[in-house]
Design a protein around this motif. Structure first.
Motif, PDB file in Angstrom:
ATOM      1  N   LEU A  10      10.849   7.178  15.354  1.00 16.65           N
ATOM      2  CA  LEU A  10      10.961   6.281  16.239  1.00 16.65           C
ATOM      3  C   LEU A  10      11.174   6.696  17.619  1.00 16.65           C
ATOM      4  N   LEU A  11      11.320   7.877  17.517  1.00 19.05           N
ATOM      5  CA  LEU A  11      11.111   8.190  18.759  1.00 19.05           C
ATOM      6  C   LEU A  11      10.029   8.136  19.383  1.00 19.05           C
ATOM      7  N   VAL A  12       9.499   8.456  18.862  1.00 23.75           N
ATOM      8  CA  VAL A  12       8.017   7.789  19.237  1.00 23.75           C
ATOM      9  C   VAL A  12       7.230   6.912  19.299  1.00 23.75           C
ATOM     10  N   LEU A  13       7.652   6.126  18.550  1.00 24.64           N
ATOM     11  CA  LEU A  13       7.814   4.824  18.771  1.00 24.64           C
ATOM     12  C   LEU A  13       8.066   4.176  20.139  1.00 24.64           C
ATOM     13  N   CYS A  14       9.888   4.243  20.008  1.00 23.64           N
ATOM     14  CA  CYS A  14       9.887   3.727  21.088  1.00 23.64           C
ATOM     15  C   CYS A  14       9.476   4.206  22.779  1.00 23.64           C
ATOM     16  N   GLY A  15       8.858   5.933  22.223  1.00 24.79           N
ATOM     17  CA  GLY A  15       8.043   6.216  23.616  1.00 24.79           C
ATOM     18  C   GLY A  15       7.352   5.432  24.188  1.00 24.79           C
ATOM     19  N   SER A  16       6.067   4.314  23.067  1.00 22.13           N
ATOM     20  CA  SER A  16       4.647   4.951  23.130  1.00 22.13           C
ATOM     21  C   SER A  16       5.489   3.051  23.581  1.00 22.13           C
TER      22      SER A  16
END
Length: 145
Positions: A10-16
């Protein structure tokens, strides 16, 4: 196993998504910096920062043989991360059990904590210690001289 990776993903997705919005807005530099922050947070919250985990029964057996502590932990736990970071290079001397991957480990933690899965729980010489001071755990890792 998959549950341990939900927060990092979720962190990588939100950052992306946030970085994509900045890039489309014409700010590639801040987008790269923001994405880097989110990827680093994902790495910290992932199981990758912890030493290799083993099963609770194997950890208990090894601890009986070599006297080293058993650390019960779970990914995403701030207190577990604090303990891991404060132990530094000595962390590999303990036996680490991920309670989300090992039902016997989760049961051992519940037994030690009145039915709660409170981590980190460190077992030294058969005695459980819930969320102990990292300096104390470090002393348990070092044999007396």
């Amino acid at each position: 196993m998959m549950r341990a990776w939900i927060l990092p993903m979720l962190l990588v997705l939100c950052g992306s998504l946030a970085a994509t919005g900045l890039i489309l807005g014409g700010s590639p530099g801040p987008a790269a910096a923001l994405l880097l922050v989110f990827v680093l947070l994902a790495g910290v919250k992932s199981p990758l920062i912890f030493p290799k985990t083993i099963g609770a029964l194997e950890a208990q057996h090894r601890s009986t043989v070599d006297g080293r502590p058993v650390v019960y932990w779970r990914p995403g736990c701030t207190y577990c991360l604090r303990l891991r970071i404060r132990l530094g290079r000595n962390a590999h001397q303990a036996h680490w059990v991920n309670i989300w991957r090992d039902p016997a480990g989760a049961a051992a933690v519940r037994e030690a904590n009145d039915g709660n899965e409170t981590v980190p729980t460190v077992v030294v010489n058969g005695q459980p210690h819930t969320n102990p001071d990292p300096a104390w755990v470090r002393r348990q890792l070092s044999p007396p001289r």
